[in-house]
Motif scaffolding. Structure first.
Motif, PDB file in Angstrom:
ATOM      1  N   GLN A   1       0.429   0.566  -1.104  1.00  0.00           N
ATOM      2  CA  GLN A   1      -0.081   0.290   0.165  1.00  0.00           C
ATOM      3  C   GLN A   1      -0.892  -1.109  -0.059  1.00  0.00           C
ATOM      4  O   GLN A   1      -0.763  -2.016   0.616  1.00  0.00           O
TER       5      GLN A   1
ATOM      6  N   GLN B   1       1.545  -3.937  -0.558  1.00  0.00           N
ATOM      7  CA  GLN B   1       2.092  -4.473   0.986  1.00  0.00           C
ATOM      8  C   GLN B   1       0.955  -5.044   1.622  1.00  0.00           C
ATOM      9  O   GLN B   1       1.508  -6.247   2.144  1.00  0.00           O
ATOM     10  N   GLN B   2      -0.203  -4.728   1.761  1.00  0.00           N
ATOM     11  CA  GLN B   2      -0.924  -5.477   2.483  1.00  0.00           C
ATOM     12  C   GLN B   2      -1.472  -6.811   1.742  1.00  0.00           C
ATOM     13  O   GLN B   2      -1.485  -8.008   2.492  1.00  0.00           O
TER      14      GLN B   2
ATOM     15  N   GLU C   1      -3.924  -8.156  11.009  1.00  0.00           N
ATOM     16  CA  GLU C   1      -3.319  -6.768  10.735  1.00  0.00           C
ATOM     17  C   GLU C   1      -3.911  -5.513  11.439  1.00  0.00           C
ATOM     18  O   GLU C   1      -3.146  -4.573  11.315  1.00  0.00           O
ATOM     19  N   TYR C   2      -5.056  -5.962  12.116  1.00  0.00           N
ATOM     20  CA  TYR C   2      -5.576  -4.859  12.698  1.00  0.00           C
ATOM     21  C   TYR C   2      -5.581  -5.003  14.352  1.00  0.00           C
ATOM     22  O   TYR C   2      -5.713  -4.074  15.037  1.00  0.00           O
TER      23      TYR C   2
ATOM     24  N   ILE D   1       1.292  -8.996   2.702  1.00  0.00           N
ATOM     25  CA  ILE D   1       1.430  -9.371   4.239  1.00  0.00           C
ATOM     26  C   ILE D   1       0.488 -10.590   4.526  1.00  0.00           C
ATOM     27  O   ILE D   1       0.616 -11.443   5.098  1.00  0.00           O
TER      28      ILE D   1
ATOM     29  N   ILE E   1       2.223   1.333   4.755  1.00  0.00           N
ATOM     30  CA  ILE E   1       1.643  -0.138   4.571  1.00  0.00           C
ATOM     31  C   ILE E   1       0.122   0.136   4.409  1.00  0.00           C
ATOM     32  O   ILE E   1      -0.843  -0.544   3.934  1.00  0.00           O
ATOM     33  N   GLY E   2      -0.238   1.122   5.622  1.00  0.00           N
ATOM     34  CA  GLY E   2      -1.632   1.341   5.566  1.00  0.00           C
ATOM     35  C   GLY E   2      -2.366   0.119   6.428  1.00  0.00           C
ATOM     36  O   GLY E   2      -3.684   0.185   6.420  1.00  0.00           O
ATOM     37  N   ILE E   3      -1.668  -0.447   7.517  1.00  0.00           N
ATOM     38  CA  ILE E   3      -2.400  -1.085   8.491  1.00  0.00           C
ATOM     39  C   ILE E   3      -1.886  -0.836   9.724  1.00  0.00           C
ATOM     40  O   ILE E   3      -0.879  -0.328  10.237  1.00  0.00           O
ATOM     41  N   PRO E   4      -2.850  -0.805  10.841  1.00  0.00           N
ATOM     42  CA  PRO E   4      -2.616  -0.011  12.207  1.00  0.00           C
ATOM     43  C   PRO E   4      -1.606  -1.046  12.737  1.00  0.00           C
ATOM     44  O   PRO E   4      -1.233  -0.257  13.709  1.00  0.00           O
ATOM     45  N   ASN E   5      -1.639  -2.317  12.779  1.00  0.00           N
ATOM     46  CA  ASN E   5      -0.714  -2.947  13.788  1.00  0.00           C
ATOM     47  C   ASN E   5       0.686  -3.104  13.131  1.00  0.00           C
ATOM     48  O   ASN E   5       1.182  -3.910  12.136  1.00  0.00           O
TER      49      ASN E   5
ATOM     50  N   TYR F   1       2.383   3.184   8.842  1.00  0.00           N
ATOM     51  CA  TYR F   1       0.875   3.504   8.566  1.00  0.00           C
ATOM     52  C   TYR F   1       0.864   4.276   7.157  1.00  0.00           C
ATOM     53  O   TYR F   1       0.189   3.707   6.164  1.00  0.00           O
TER      54      TYR F   1
ATOM     55  N   SER G   1       3.351  -5.225  10.474  1.00  0.00           N
ATOM     56  CA  SER G   1       4.019  -4.513   9.419  1.00  0.00           C
ATOM     57  C   SER G   1       5.356  -5.088   9.611  1.00  0.00           C
ATOM     58  O   SER G   1       6.134  -5.363   8.408  1.00  0.00           O
TER      59      SER G   1
END
Lengths: 150, 171
Positions: free
Chosen positions: A105, A108-109, A30-31, A112, B114-118, B111, B122
């Motif tokens: 949020q 969603q995370q 995710e990062y 995912i 969803i709040g994730i940088p990639n 962002y 997403s």
């Protein structure tokens, strides 16, 4: 390849690193670049390396063929279950927002991460399964040719 | 070297091609695609093709004569595709549909949503989740397909083979 000492030592050293890298790709996806698909493939690659150096029997003792089939189904079912869960909790298919009410949020995370985990499990298991089937078939064919020679 | 009959060399060329593509994607800053191409295209595909090759003869069968129908089909399809490219929007122009449709929304709002940088993660896992589910089904189906083709070998193990197959030992 079982008797080559250098290969055995290097493989023993490399396999944990490859698996750790696969987990990093899986859960850091995710990062940074990555995700379940790549992580599953890399994880399966570590197992295939083990099978190539130590033999298929040793590798099947770690992850039996039955477990590979079960894991392949579990991954798909995990993904689909998350989708159905969205419907059950009052949203649409594969809508993650209803999973955790009040925190879109976070929901969603969570969605995912779980979905990518399902992808990773299925991909790793299917790649291992395909390798197992081919390598097993190879052994059967080798046995048959040997019987014919005898 | 217009034709490659040595299948082992062909597999190696595929791997090199995948690795070069992965480098190209990395240069273009497409980290996710580069990682996938390197892991799947150059890594696992090569291993699986080599395993499949160990069950097959190393050299391709020489075909008999020339197949004119195939040539005509290929030429007509190719000409159609080239003709279709004339209707494509100009390469890299900012007002192309691909830059106007949902991509700006994903890039600007993902962002916040969803709040994730990639953004790739997403899009793949959340916005386009059903597509990804379909991909997982494809992988699963591939596994089942190989299982149905090769999995039933144990039962027939004691029967003699109809025709001798050349097998190589890897271990």
């Amino acid at each position: 390849m079982k008797t080559n000492g250098i290969l055995r030592v290097v493989t023993r050293f490399l396999i944990p690193l490859i698996m750790l890298f696969a987990l990093y790709i899986q859960f850091h996806g995710e990062y940074s670049p990555g995700g379940g698909f790549q992580a599953g493939v890399i994880f399966a690659a570590a197992w295939i390396l083990f099978a190539l150096v130590f033999g298929l029997d040793e590798a099947l003792a770690v992850v039996p063929a039955g477990a590979q089939k079960v894991l392949a189904s579990i991954g798909v079912m995990l993904y689909a279950t998350i989708g159905v869960l969205g419907v059950v909790l009052g949203g649409q298919f594969l809508e993650f927002t209803p999973l955790i009410p009040g925190s879109p949020q976070g929901a969603q995370q969570a969605g995912i991460v779980l979905v990518e985990l399902g992808v990773g499990i299925t991909v790793a298991a299917v790649v291992m399964l395909i390798y197992t089937l081919f390598a097993d078939r190879l052994r059967v064919v080798a046995d048959l040719t040997r019987e014919e020679i005898d | 070297m217009l034709r490659m009959r040595d299948l082992f060399a062909a597999v190696m060329l595929f791997a090199i091609y995948s690795l070069v593509s992965a480098s190209l994607f990395a240069v273009l800053d497409a980290g996710d695609v580069a990682l996938t191409e390197a892991a799947v295209g150059a890594g696992i595909s090569t291993i699986l093709m080599l395993v499949a090759l160990s069950l097959a003869p190393r050299h391709e069968d020489r075909g008999r004569g020339r197949n004119l129908t195939a040539l005509v089909v290929v030429l007509v399809t190719g000409a159609t595709l080239v003709y279709a490219t004339w209707d494509l929007p100009p390469f890299g122009a900012a007002e192309n549909p691909i830059h106007q449709h949902v991509a700006p929304y994903y890039l600007e709002e993902s962002y916040k949503d969803i709040g994730i940088p990639n953004v790739v993660a997403s899009v793949l896992a959340s916005y386009r989740s059903i597509d990804t589910l379909g991909e997982v089904y494809v992988i699963f189906t591939a596994g089942i397909g190989v299982m149905m083709l090769l999995g039933a070998t144990r039962r027939r193990r004691r029967q003699p083979a109809d025709e001798p197959i050349e097998g190589e030992e890897t271990e």
